[in-house]
Scaffold this active site. Structure first.
Site, PDB file in Angstrom:
ATOM      1  N   ASP A  29       0.829  -1.192   0.000  1.00  0.00           N
ATOM      2  CA  ASP A  29       0.000   0.000   0.000  1.00  0.00           C
ATOM      3  C   ASP A  29       0.865   1.244   0.000  1.00  0.00           C
ATOM      4  O   ASP A  29       2.088   1.177  -0.001  1.00  0.00           O
ATOM      5  CB  ASP A  29      -1.056  -0.030   1.113  1.00  0.00           C
ATOM      6  CG  ASP A  29      -0.465   0.036   2.515  1.00  0.00           C
ATOM      7  OD1 ASP A  29      -1.130  -0.475   3.429  1.00  0.00           O
ATOM      8  OD2 ASP A  29       0.633   0.589   2.695  1.00  0.00           O
TER       9      ASP A  29
ATOM     10  N   LYS B 237      -5.013   2.655  -1.088  1.00  0.00           N
ATOM     11  CA  LYS B 237      -5.580   3.984  -1.289  1.00  0.00           C
ATOM     12  C   LYS B 237      -4.621   4.990  -1.917  1.00  0.00           C
ATOM     13  O   LYS B 237      -3.437   4.923  -1.719  1.00  0.00           O
ATOM     14  CB  LYS B 237      -6.023   4.548   0.062  1.00  0.00           C
ATOM     15  CG  LYS B 237      -7.245   3.877   0.617  1.00  0.00           C
ATOM     16  CD  LYS B 237      -7.593   4.446   1.959  1.00  0.00           C
ATOM     17  CE  LYS B 237      -6.845   3.727   3.047  1.00  0.00           C
ATOM     18  NZ  LYS B 237      -7.080   4.243   4.370  1.00  0.00           N
TER      19      LYS B 237
ATOM     20  N   GLY C 213       2.135  -0.457   5.725  1.00  0.00           N
ATOM     21  CA  GLY C 213       2.846   0.483   6.591  1.00  0.00           C
ATOM     22  C   GLY C 213       2.624   0.128   8.052  1.00  0.00           C
ATOM     23  O   GLY C 213       1.569  -0.376   8.427  1.00  0.00           O
TER      24      GLY C 213
ATOM     25  N   ASP D 163       2.332  -1.642  11.461  1.00  0.00           N
ATOM     26  CA  ASP D 163       1.997  -3.028  11.786  1.00  0.00           C
ATOM     27  C   ASP D 163       0.716  -3.401  11.030  1.00  0.00           C
ATOM     28  O   ASP D 163      -0.230  -2.612  11.004  1.00  0.00           O
ATOM     29  CB  ASP D 163       1.765  -3.168  13.303  1.00  0.00           C
ATOM     30  CG  ASP D 163       1.577  -4.620  13.696  1.00  0.00           C
ATOM     31  OD1 ASP D 163       2.527  -5.220  14.217  1.00  0.00           O
ATOM     32  OD2 ASP D 163       0.474  -5.165  13.456  1.00  0.00           O
TER      33      ASP D 163
ATOM     34  N   MET E 135      -4.975   8.916  11.609  1.00  0.00           N
ATOM     35  CA  MET E 135      -5.895   9.424  10.580  1.00  0.00           C
ATOM     36  C   MET E 135      -6.761  10.581  11.090  1.00  0.00           C
ATOM     37  O   MET E 135      -7.980  10.554  10.943  1.00  0.00           O
ATOM     38  CB  MET E 135      -6.808   8.279  10.080  1.00  0.00           C
ATOM     39  CG  MET E 135      -6.051   7.090   9.535  1.00  0.00           C
ATOM     40  SD  MET E 135      -7.124   5.683   9.191  1.00  0.00           S
ATOM     41  CE  MET E 135      -7.158   4.857  10.778  1.00  0.00           C
TER      42      MET E 135
HETATM   43  N1  SAH Z   1      -0.847   0.134  10.096  1.00  0.00           N
HETATM   44  C1  SAH Z   1      -0.348   1.488  10.258  1.00  0.00           C
HETATM   45  C2  SAH Z   1      -1.473   2.504  10.424  1.00  0.00           C
HETATM   46  C3  SAH Z   1      -2.379   2.627   9.217  1.00  0.00           C
HETATM   47  S1  SAH Z   1      -3.550   3.938   9.387  1.00  0.00           S
HETATM   48  C4  SAH Z   1       0.611   1.532  11.464  1.00  0.00           C
HETATM   49  O1  SAH Z   1       0.670   0.569  12.235  1.00  0.00           O
HETATM   50  O2  SAH Z   1       1.328   2.524  11.601  1.00  0.00           O
HETATM   51  C5  SAH Z   1      -2.685   5.268   8.647  1.00  0.00           C
HETATM   52  C6  SAH Z   1      -2.339   6.329   9.680  1.00  0.00           C
HETATM   53  O3  SAH Z   1      -1.143   5.992  10.359  1.00  0.00           O
HETATM   54  C7  SAH Z   1      -2.054   7.695   9.103  1.00  0.00           C
HETATM   55  O4  SAH Z   1      -3.238   8.420   8.831  1.00  0.00           O
HETATM   56  C8  SAH Z   1      -1.258   8.340  10.217  1.00  0.00           C
HETATM   57  O5  SAH Z   1      -2.114   8.769  11.260  1.00  0.00           O
HETATM   58  C9  SAH Z   1      -0.449   7.169  10.732  1.00  0.00           C
HETATM   59  N2  SAH Z   1       0.921   7.123  10.157  1.00  0.00           N
HETATM   60  C10 SAH Z   1       1.451   6.113   9.442  1.00  0.00           C
HETATM   61  N3  SAH Z   1       2.736   6.377   9.114  1.00  0.00           N
HETATM   62  C11 SAH Z   1       3.030   7.582   9.649  1.00  0.00           C
HETATM   63  C12 SAH Z   1       4.204   8.402   9.668  1.00  0.00           C
HETATM   64  N4  SAH Z   1       5.326   8.018   9.043  1.00  0.00           N
HETATM   65  N5  SAH Z   1       4.150   9.599  10.315  1.00  0.00           N
HETATM   66  C13 SAH Z   1       3.015   9.992  10.945  1.00  0.00           C
HETATM   67  N6  SAH Z   1       1.871   9.253  10.962  1.00  0.00           N
HETATM   68  C14 SAH Z   1       1.879   8.072  10.319  1.00  0.00           C
END
Ligand code: SAH
Length: 229
Positions: free
Chosen positions: A35, A55, A86, A88, A160
């Site tokens: 993704d 997305k 991204g 976990d 988010m």
């Molecule tokens: N599975 C992912 C989260 C997915 S939801 C995890 O465990 O991190 C996507 C949200 O994750 C984004 O809207 C933001 O709030 C956050 N996010 C992911 N990567 C980020 C980053 N490098 N810096 C800041 N927020 C991040």
């Protein structure tokens, strides 16, 4: 012979946060479905075919059912597939839904944990989630839907949050005073990383023009972070 699907967490930033297991699976996968929240330097480590799904950023959004169907079809062809997400895969990443669909289809799968942005993005910047005097608990919630009540915790991490900040502010004021410190952390570990500090009362204006992905941290630990900077 049926192949296997690995639901792999890529961590929130660049390749340094990848686990050794994620790296091995990525190198061995014949096909990698990823993704948009996966860092390009991590994608460069894959040796198999790369298929962007999910997305934004790649034109049309791939519907979740199409992604699941693709995983099942590839595994039935006998391929070794990595579904790279991204952070976990089990934290707001639809990992649970994909795991269930694979189980129901009788496809062998394994989940490879990743460093979630919900804690890792804070730690990487030196922002503590807990502190003996300031915070005995933290909670992670989606900020996407302000209709949902927020959990009770000393430190709150909202993923988010950017599209719903005005509504979220109302929810936050049910739990915190307007003076409570907040931090907006954007693109942590990516080019264009940005941190903004303020107070609950500064929302939504504080987030204006902030790039995504971003998350919101609320609680007294943010004061401590301010001192550490
Ligand atoms: N599975 C992912 C989260 C997915 S939801 C995890 O465990 O991190 C996507 C949200 O994750 C984004 O809207 C933001 O709030 C956050 N996010 C992911 N990567 C980020 C980053 N490098 N810096 C800041 N927020 C991040």
């Amino acid at each position: 012979m049926t192949g296997k699907v690995y639901l792999v967490g890529a961590g929130f930033g660049g390749p340094e946060h990848l686990t050794l297991k994620a790296l091995r699976v990525l190198e061995e996968a014949e096909v990698v479905l990823h993704d948009r929240l996966v860092h390009p330097e991590i994608l460069a480590l894959a040796k198999g075919e790369l298929i962007p799904v999910g997305k934004e950023g790649y034109g049309k959004k791939t519907p979740q059912e199409a992604i699941t169907a693709m995983l099942i079809a590839l595994a039935r062809e006998g391929r070794r597939v990595a579904r790279l997400k991204g952070g976990d895969p089990m934290v707001f990443g639809r990992g649970g839904e994909e795991a269930l669909a694979l189980r129901r289809a009788g496809i062998p799968f394994e989940v490879v944990p990743g460093v979630t942005s919900a804690t890792g993005a804070l730690s990487a910047l030196g922002l503590p989630l807990t502190h003996r005097d300031l915070a005995h608990s933290f909670a992670v919630a989606t900020g996407h839907d302000p209709a949902l009540p927020l959990p009770q915790a000393d430190t709150l991490v909202l993923l988010m949050p950017l599209h719903a900040l005005a509504g979220l502010k109302g929810r936050l004021l049910e739990r915190f005073s307007p003076e409570t410190p907040i931090a907006l952390l954007a693109r942590v570990g990516w080019p264009g990383e940005e941190v903004r500090l303020g107070r609950v009362r500064d929302l939504p204006g504080l987030a204006e023009g902030l790039p995504s992905p971003a998350l919101l941290v609320v609680g007294r630990v943010v004061n401590l972070y301010g001192e550490l900077l």
